[in-house]
Scaffold this active site. Structure first.
Site: not given
Ligand code: F6P
Length: 360
Positions: A10, A129-131, A174, A232, A283-284
């Site tokens: 992501g 990773t934002i996580d 997360g 989430e 948030q991303r």
């Molecule tokens: O790993 C980063 C993240 O933003 C998680 O927090 C989230 O569950 C996932 O990616 C969402 O992924 P996608 O971009 O495939 O919807």
């Protein structure tokens, strides 16, 4: 020396500054850099001319300040059991004259990098990773920006919540790690924080809310609202996480989402006004903060240094606030989750008060 750089998984704020850091240090060393677009896809397909871009120092200014990834991202797994493309990766490296690859990504992208390294490909990694849940590093790109967005959003929502005296569920990302909810909620002074690492009872949630409302009333507050930051991946004791849909990506992951809405539904009969918002991609998708720009730049510089020294098979990590080399295969170990006994108050359903270690 010719280096390829890619961003996988992501997107996260800090990817572009990391690429800028790689280009900056590589230029100083007299190396060339090729951008490999769409993560591992660029070198795991045969027809890849449109996936390759030359990256010279002229890109640094623009890349240094932008969110997302100019090189684009994908969740391509070049070493999946069903469709292993290690041979194509090797062929492409030869064809492009690449001496090394810098892979910027999380558990999946760097996990694939570790397998490719074991198969003889010279690769180094940068954690993203934002996580903030990667094994072996206290920091991963995007975390700080995402926390800032969460904090700012909670503040905005508070205007509405205050006006309507709402019980507000703000759902944050997360995956299985509660760091974004915990630290975002801490900074936003959230009334309740729900994390995946602690499965709660609905009865307790209602009880804590009622007590808080009672206390606010007894103190004579006239604007009573409650902000609940929910990760989430949080779930009720004995229940599964709430999934967005049934699809799996190439690494076998499903998407999470909707728990805030589910909880709102469970509480709306007992409480007067309940609302829900998922922050999701907001948030991303932000301009990287000072921290994500500076960390991206440092990670980029260090990745090139590792290549210069022939230290392949490592990623740049942060441990005890210092930049260190971590073996890529470590990334496949269990993720770094919130230690409930250290950080979480299971009675108040909130961050533990009085904790002295500020590295987590
Ligand atoms: O790993 C980063 C993240 O933003 C998680 O927090 C989230 O569950 C996932 O990616 C969402 O992924 P996608 O971009 O495939 O919807």
């Amino acid at each position: 020396m010719r280096i390829g750089v890619l961003t996988g998984g992501g997107d996260a704020p800090g990817l572009n500054p990391a690429v800028a850091g790689v280009v900056e240090r590589a230029t100083m060393c007299g190396y060339e850099v090729l951008g490999l677009k769409r993560g591992w896809e660029a070198i795991s397909v045969r027809e890849n001319a449109s996936h390759i871009v030359e990256l010279g120092p002229e890109i640094i200014r623009e890349y240094s300040r932008l969110g997302g990834s100019k090189l684009q991202c994908s969740r391509t797994n070049p070493v999946s059991e069903k469709n292993d493309r290690t041979d194509i990766v090797k062929e492409n490296m030869k064809k492009l004259g690449l001496d090394a690859i810098v892979a910027i990504g999380g558990e999946d992208t760097l996990g694939a990098a570790s397998v490719l390294f074991e198969r003889g490909i010279p690769v180094v990694g940068i954690p993203k990773t934002i996580d903030r849940d990667l094994y072996g590093t206290e920091y991963s790109l995007g975390y700080d920006t995402a926390l800032n967005v969460i904090c700012e959003s909670a503040q905005r929502i508070a205007h509405s919540a205050e006006s309507h005296q709402t019980i507000f569920f703000l759902e944050v990302m997360g995956r299985h790690a509660g760091w974004l909810a915990l630290r975002g909620g801490e900074a936003a002074f959230a009334d309740i924080i729900l994390i995946p690492e602690y499965s709660f009872e609905v009865g307790q949630l209602k009880e804590v809310l009622r007590e808080q409302l009672e206390t606010s009333r007894s103190r004579g507050f006239d604007q009573i609202y409650k902000m609940i930051i929910v990760s989430e991946g949080a779930h009720i004791e004995g229940e599964e996480e709430i999934r967005k849909d049934t699809k799996l990506d190439e690494f076998g992951h499903y998407s999470l989402g909707g728990v805030g809405n589910y909880l709102k539904g469970l509480l709306e009969h007992d409480f007067r006004h309940t609302r829900y918002t998922a922050l999701a991609y907001l948030q991303r998708g932000a301009q990287p903060t000072q921290k994500d720009r500076a960390m991206g730049r440092r990670f980029g510089h260090n990745a090139v240094e590792m290549i210069k020294n022939g230290d392949f098979g490592f990623y740049v990590g942060v441990q005890r606030a210092r930049l260190v080399k971590v073996r890529l295969l470590e990334i496949r170990k269990s993720p770094s989750l919130v230690d409930v006994s250290k950080h979480y108050d299971t009675e108040r359903l909130n961050v533990k008060q009085q904790w002295t270690d500020i590295t987590e």
